[in-house]
Design a protein around this motif. Sequence first.
Motif, PDB file in Angstrom:
ATOM      1  N   ASP A  29     104.805  47.270  65.223  1.00 59.85           N
ATOM      2  CA  ASP A  29     104.062  46.413  64.407  1.00 59.85           C
ATOM      3  C   ASP A  29     103.604  45.263  65.135  1.00 59.85           C
ATOM      4  OD1 ASP A  29     106.229  44.998  64.494  1.00 59.85           O
ATOM      5  OD2 ASP A  29     106.963  45.176  62.472  1.00 59.85           O
ATOM      6  N   PHE A  30     102.812  44.461  64.573  1.00 58.40           N
ATOM      7  CA  PHE A  30     102.301  43.196  65.376  1.00 58.40           C
ATOM      8  C   PHE A  30     103.232  42.461  66.237  1.00 58.40           C
ATOM      9  CE2 PHE A  30     100.385  39.495  66.659  1.00 58.40           C
ATOM     10  CZ  PHE A  30      99.354  39.736  67.653  1.00 58.40           C
ATOM     11  N   ASP A  69     107.491  42.091  72.741  1.00 59.98           N
ATOM     12  CA  ASP A  69     107.480  42.984  74.049  1.00 59.98           C
ATOM     13  C   ASP A  69     106.181  42.930  74.870  1.00 59.98           C
ATOM     14  OD1 ASP A  69     109.659  44.009  72.935  1.00 59.98           O
ATOM     15  OD2 ASP A  69     108.987  45.924  72.291  1.00 59.98           O
ATOM     16  N   SER A  70     105.630  41.742  74.590  1.00 59.01           N
ATOM     17  CA  SER A  70     104.332  41.362  75.405  1.00 59.01           C
ATOM     18  C   SER A  70     103.164  42.356  75.553  1.00 59.01           C
ATOM     19  CB  SER A  70     104.959  40.934  76.755  1.00 59.01           C
ATOM     20  OG  SER A  70     105.683  40.003  76.778  1.00 59.01           O
ATOM     21  N   LYS A  71     102.910  43.064  74.492  1.00 62.12           N
ATOM     22  CA  LYS A  71     101.979  44.186  74.381  1.00 62.12           C
ATOM     23  C   LYS A  71     100.699  43.744  73.805  1.00 62.12           C
ATOM     24  CE  LYS A  71     104.960  47.925  74.565  1.00 62.12           C
ATOM     25  NZ  LYS A  71     104.486  48.721  75.854  1.00 62.12           N
TER      26      LYS A  71
END
Length: 148
Positions: free
Chosen positions: A4-5, A11-13
């Motif tokens: 999810d956002f 997680d720095s994605k």
Amino acid sequence: DGYDFDSAWEDSKVNRREKLIMDCLTDTDSDGDIIWTDKQILSTELKQLAGFGKGGEKNFQGITTELMMKTYLVTADFHRRRNKKGAEYGMPVSVLLPPEALWGYDAITSAYNESPYESWKRIVYRIKQLYPDADKAEIIKLIGKEPK
């Protein structure tokens, strides 16, 4: 990837500008849990709320496109702007919302473990329900070929 956002942010994605936009579309409840707003904010207003534009952040269209490609945002509707008297004018502008605001958090998270092929099949099935006269070539042109 089943994120999810908020998990993707942790997680720095996703990047800071994506977070600026998504923060405009969330509220928190009395327990501090994030809830997705279903406020009908025009994309032109969202741009300003998130601090993009003249003298602010850059590339609003590119960032929103990236969020849409990651399915963190979807086009929920189109509305025309209104002048001070409340009369509509100009071309319709998109209303962007997180999918959770449209279909609910449970519906979205239930598809996290679905394979791309399973998702593709569900999309084809839904298109056939909505447009029974559409042939396979037209559907593939719209959504892309079957994933491997």
